[in-house]
Structure formats: structure tokens, C-alpha cells
Design an enzyme around this catalytic site. Sequence first.
Site, PDB file in Angstrom:
ATOM      1  N   ASN A  34       1.270  -1.145  -0.238  1.00  0.00           N
ATOM      2  CA  ASN A  34      -0.105   0.141  -0.163  1.00  0.00           C
ATOM      3  C   ASN A  34       0.416   1.251  -0.021  1.00  0.00           C
ATOM      4  O   ASN A  34       0.041   1.943  -0.022  1.00  0.00           O
ATOM      5  CB  ASN A  34      -1.306   0.016   1.768  1.00  0.00           C
ATOM      6  CG  ASN A  34      -0.419  -0.487   2.557  1.00  0.00           C
ATOM      7  OD1 ASN A  34       0.822  -0.096   2.893  1.00  0.00           O
ATOM      8  ND2 ASN A  34      -0.996  -0.057   3.641  1.00  0.00           N
ATOM      9  N   ASP A  36       2.721   2.555   2.025  1.00  0.00           N
ATOM     10  CA  ASP A  36       3.476   3.449   3.168  1.00  0.00           C
ATOM     11  C   ASP A  36       4.639   3.663   4.103  1.00  0.00           C
ATOM     12  O   ASP A  36       5.148   3.757   4.911  1.00  0.00           O
ATOM     13  CB  ASP A  36       2.104   2.870   4.713  1.00  0.00           C
ATOM     14  CG  ASP A  36       1.863   1.662   5.023  1.00  0.00           C
ATOM     15  OD1 ASP A  36       3.018   0.764   4.422  1.00  0.00           O
ATOM     16  OD2 ASP A  36       1.721   1.571   5.512  1.00  0.00           O
ATOM     17  N   ASP A 219      10.926 -17.716  19.409  1.00  0.00           N
ATOM     18  CA  ASP A 219      11.666 -16.542  19.876  1.00  0.00           C
ATOM     19  C   ASP A 219      12.251 -17.214  20.941  1.00  0.00           C
ATOM     20  O   ASP A 219      11.514 -17.151  22.217  1.00  0.00           O
ATOM     21  CB  ASP A 219      10.617 -15.136  19.867  1.00  0.00           C
ATOM     22  CG  ASP A 219      12.022 -14.069  20.240  1.00  0.00           C
ATOM     23  OD1 ASP A 219      12.912 -13.794  19.497  1.00  0.00           O
ATOM     24  OD2 ASP A 219      11.876 -12.905  20.748  1.00  0.00           O
ATOM     25  N   GLU A 281      14.652 -20.757  18.627  1.00  0.00           N
ATOM     26  CA  GLU A 281      15.481 -19.844  18.743  1.00  0.00           C
ATOM     27  C   GLU A 281      16.477 -19.848  19.903  1.00  0.00           C
ATOM     28  O   GLU A 281      16.158 -19.340  21.100  1.00  0.00           O
ATOM     29  CB  GLU A 281      15.258 -18.446  18.463  1.00  0.00           C
ATOM     30  CG  GLU A 281      16.421 -17.359  18.223  1.00  0.00           C
ATOM     31  CD  GLU A 281      16.621 -16.246  19.254  1.00  0.00           C
ATOM     32  OE1 GLU A 281      17.320 -14.713  19.023  1.00  0.00           O
ATOM     33  OE2 GLU A 281      15.527 -15.787  20.082  1.00  0.00           O
TER      34      GLU A 281
HETATM   35  C1  NOJ Z   1      14.968 -12.304  18.692  1.00  0.00           C
HETATM   36  C2  NOJ Z   1      14.840 -11.925  18.119  1.00  0.00           C
HETATM   37  O1  NOJ Z   1      15.467 -12.401  16.568  1.00  0.00           O
HETATM   38  C3  NOJ Z   1      14.744 -10.530  18.194  1.00  0.00           C
HETATM   39  O2  NOJ Z   1      14.793  -9.082  17.346  1.00  0.00           O
HETATM   40  C4  NOJ Z   1      14.622 -10.060  19.331  1.00  0.00           C
HETATM   41  O3  NOJ Z   1      14.963  -8.494  19.360  1.00  0.00           O
HETATM   42  C5  NOJ Z   1      14.468 -10.318  20.586  1.00  0.00           C
HETATM   43  N1  NOJ Z   1      14.771 -12.344  20.454  1.00  0.00           N
HETATM   44  C6  NOJ Z   1      13.895 -10.222  21.483  1.00  0.00           C
HETATM   45  O4  NOJ Z   1      12.217 -10.639  20.883  1.00  0.00           O
HETATM   46 CA    CA Z   2       2.422  -1.380   4.030  1.00  0.00          CA
END
Ligand code: NOJ
Ligand code: CA
Length: 571
Positions: A34, A36, A219, A281
Site C-alpha cells: 500500500n 506507506d 523467540d 531460537e
Molecule cells: C530474538 C529476536 O530474533 C530479536 O529480533 C528480538 O529483538 C529478541 N529476540 C527479543 O524478542
Molecule cells: Ca505497507
Amino acid sequence: MTAPHDVCAYRQSRPWWRDAVVYQVYPRSFADLNGDGIGDLPGIIDRLDYLVDLGIDAVWISPFYASPLNDGGYDVSDYRAVDDRLGTVTDMDVLIEQAHARGLRIIMDIVPNHTSSEHAWFADILANGVDSPAWSRYVIRPGKGANHEEPPTNWRSVFHGPAWSRLVLADGTVTDYWYLHLFDSTQPDVDWTNPQVREEFLDILRFWFDKGVDGFRIDVAHGLAKDPDFPDMDYESIPASEILGLAPGAPYWDQDQVHEIYREWRKVANTYSPPRIFCGETWAPTAERLALYQRPDELHTSFNFDYLAAGWDAEKMRASIDATVENHLKVGAPPTWVLSNHDVIRHATRFGPTPNGSPVTGPTEVDAERGLQRARAASVFMFGLPGSAYIYQGEELGLPEVFDLPDHTRQDPVWHRSKDKDTGRDGCRVPIPWSGEAPSYGFGPGEKSWLPQPTQWAELSVTQQRGDEDSTWEMYRRVLQCRRNEPALGDGPMEWYDDAPTGVLALRRFTAEDDQPSVIVAINMLNEPVHLPSGWGTEVLTASESDVVVVSDEDSSHLVLGAETAVWLRG
Ligand code: NOJ
Ligand code: CA
């Protein structure tokens, strides 16, 4: 779901995630439909055919939940909503459907270690203090000292500064309490000992699984459980460079109790058909500790960051591969390889030699040409390793890190929390150049992009590279195509060639039954060509550069592999 049409039959007989090449989309920076200046879900839908052409198996999309975007969306205010700036839940329904129709899987990103401070739970605490029903869902402790003016422990935030902030209520009342935030102060850590927290996240998983999402990247998967005694951390005993990262021995990383959480999650994933999957992760201090997360009743895979951190160093790469493969075998899981993501310096820059030979850990001068050459070689070698692999958007274009963003454009909380010292991660998040001669290079319909793109990126755009056989994009496409057609690649066994010339890492890939053609995966890490043993043959399947040449004399033929080049040969 349509199966990707060109995957070899042998490969199709096992679960997709054991072999998958997963493409990471950082949504704010991928494609902006869009105009932005912020990438969005309709932008991703619009470019699904691009991903199919590239030849990937699944897309992992970094968070697009409702969020104040203080940490690029890793600060979630509502886990069941899409941020207005990125799209709607209906867009996500369409994205899932359109991806599946093309044989692509969709992996979302769940952020369970912390919420945004604007999440309804934390907002309730700010409104009602200790009387809030949400109080015990966060890690909140009384401060030390006569007036509770000191934080409960000495823990440090990954984003610089202390990991605790004093809890000040919405009406300005300064409480005796502090809340934990291992990241930004707008990312309060939730308390995973609280069953309400556990229930809520199981429910969030179900919400998206029910929509057809194929899995989640988790995460900070190693951070959910904290040492219940909340001891101080002995930062003196670890190298300064590790304090903000893994911090080995920290009472907030890789605690044994975290595994119970993933056992519960796996049960939920297994109730779906086909079963949904998880990729952690997971930062663990050793390959052995990392593999524990991949036990059969926990996560399917976890990123292997030890390999990413090995850099351009044959010895470290080999040691990391050995430790990872050995420990993953014990738990029956495939390793997962990655060289770039939205948190690290892009590997085309990270691998670049510097004038004084020091590693690239921040803005510095690098030999960009050799950096790219090495990155291409390293990627080809990585795709030949056993298991699954991840690509970070733009690495298929050979994008470099952008070190010289104007300071006023930087948005990473790391930049602000370090008081403008650590330039942080914005340099790997610059929006993708798709086409054209002027900003936003096809990222959006106009010129807007939330971070400025370098003018040199016109030459790196997708349209510039497609059709040019020497381009990084065409190299990625060829290599991924080849990987899909070779039964010996992806998940499966490997063995090293110990007759590899000095400076070359080489391994044989074969199928467990050894009844399919094998592949030799080799990388020359020297800055000069090397002669490969004649016993390795001369049948090149694919390579990171075109300068692999056959030398024949009367008795035999062998290959000469160019400087800093990787190759796959018929084994
Ligand atoms: C790992 C994520 O990949 C990163 O981008 C984020 O800032 C930290 N975890 C905190 O969520
Ligand atoms: Ca956008």
C-alpha cells in the site's frame, strides 16, 4: 496442500521439516503493497510466486502481531491480532491459503518470553497494581535496599543496561517492585511458572494452528524458565563479548525447567494433521545442551548459532558441524543451519576480510567483493549439510549490511539503550530492492521505505539479477533446485573426506540405505585455486562460481576449484 512439484520421491517419503529450506521474511522490510513505507502481509502474498521460483519449501514470517513496534514486532500487544500497519487477520488467512496452494508451508513466530508493555495483561497491572489478576503472570519482585531502590538482581538486558525497571503505575505511583525485562523495558518477561501463562500460550498456538499455520519459530526459546532462586549473575567470569549474548551460566538462560514447556507444546502440535512443527531460537552453551531441545517429545528443530558464529574459519566450522551432527543423532533430530537473520550482520559483509584481519562485529571497512564471494561459497556449502537450512530475505541477492544509515533513521532499541553507541540491527533490515532505478526500488509503489536504501542497491535488485547466470539470485535458484533433486541431500548421513587438500572442507552425502547417488560437498576456503583429488571425479552438479575447471592429463582428470568457492560433485 499441493506438494512442491519437483521434490524427488525419496525425499517426499519423510516429514518435510527434516529437509526443508526455509525462507525468513522480515515483514516490515519485504514488500509494501500500500506504499506507506512499511512492508505488509498483502506484499508477501503478492510475492509468493517469487518464493516459489526461488525454490524454497517454507516461509518463516517474523512477528506481525499487533505491536507498538518498539522492537520490530517482537513486542506483542495482542497475539490474536495483526498489526494494522501490516495487515489484517483475513490477510493472514489468504496468505496461508495462497501459500498452501503453491506447496509452500507457513511458519509464524511466537514470542513467549515477554509481551509488550502495552499488552492487556501488563496494562492491567499498570492500572491496578498488586491487585491486578495479571500481577503473577509477570516476573515482578520487590527491590532491594531500605526503600526498594535497587533492582532485585544484577541481571543485564541483552539490549544493554539493567534487566529490571522499577514498576511505576499509570497514575504515577512508584511501587516497591521491579519487573524483569531481558530485552527492552517495553518487553516485560512473563512468568512461566504461572499455569495461566501456560494455558494462554497453548491457546494462542491453537488459534493459529487452527488457521492452518504449519509451525512456529520460537523467540528466545532458551529463556522462558528462570532460576527460581534469582541469584546474581557472575559476569566477571565470562568474556565481555558474551555478556549481552548467551552469557554462559546465566540464571535466566537454558534452565532445565524450560523443557517441560515444550513437552506441553509438542502435545498440542501433535494433535493436528499433519502435525505442526517448532523451530527454536535456542542459544545453548554446548551442542549437547542444544540437542536436548530436539528430543522426540520437544521441538522438531533449533537454529544452530554456533555454526553461524564460527565465521569464515575451516577448523571452527568443522568442529561445529561434528558436534552438532553427533549430538542431534543421539536424539534422532536433523540439524538446522543458518548464516544470516534479522539480528546479525549479513554474512556477505560478516565474511568480508578487513584491513587488519579482525572479525566484523560492527561498522568497519570490509572487502565487499570477497565478502560476497565467500558468502556464496558458504551458502552453497551450508545447503549441502545434513538437515534443514534457513535463508534470510535478501541473502539470495547478496545484499550487504548497511553500516552507514543516518542515525536519525535508526529504530533498533539496541541503538537507543546503548545511548547511541551500538548501532544495532537496523543495517540488516533495510527494505529489499525489487526493481527500478530509484528508491524504493520496487519495495513499494512509491519512494517510501521505513529505512533508506543505498543507491547502489539498484544494481542488486531482483529484476537486475534474474536471468543473469552469474548473479547471486540465479546461483541460489540453481543450488536449491539441485538440492531438491538429490536424494542424498537434506536430512541424512555424512562423512568427511580426509584426503581433502589443505584449506578444503569436503564431505560425502549419501542416503541411509546408501542405495541412491551420493554427492560430494566441498568448499575451498583459500584465496587461491586448489586441485581436488582425481578420485572425486569431475562431474559438477552445481557451484558457487563458474570457475570450476577440469584438468586432464594422460592418466586421469581432476577438478581445479577456484579461490573461495564451493562445489557439489556427483560422489
Ligand atoms: C530474538 C529476536 O530474533 C530479536 O529480533 C528480538 O529483538 C529478541 N529476540 C527479543 O524478542
Ligand atoms: Ca505497507
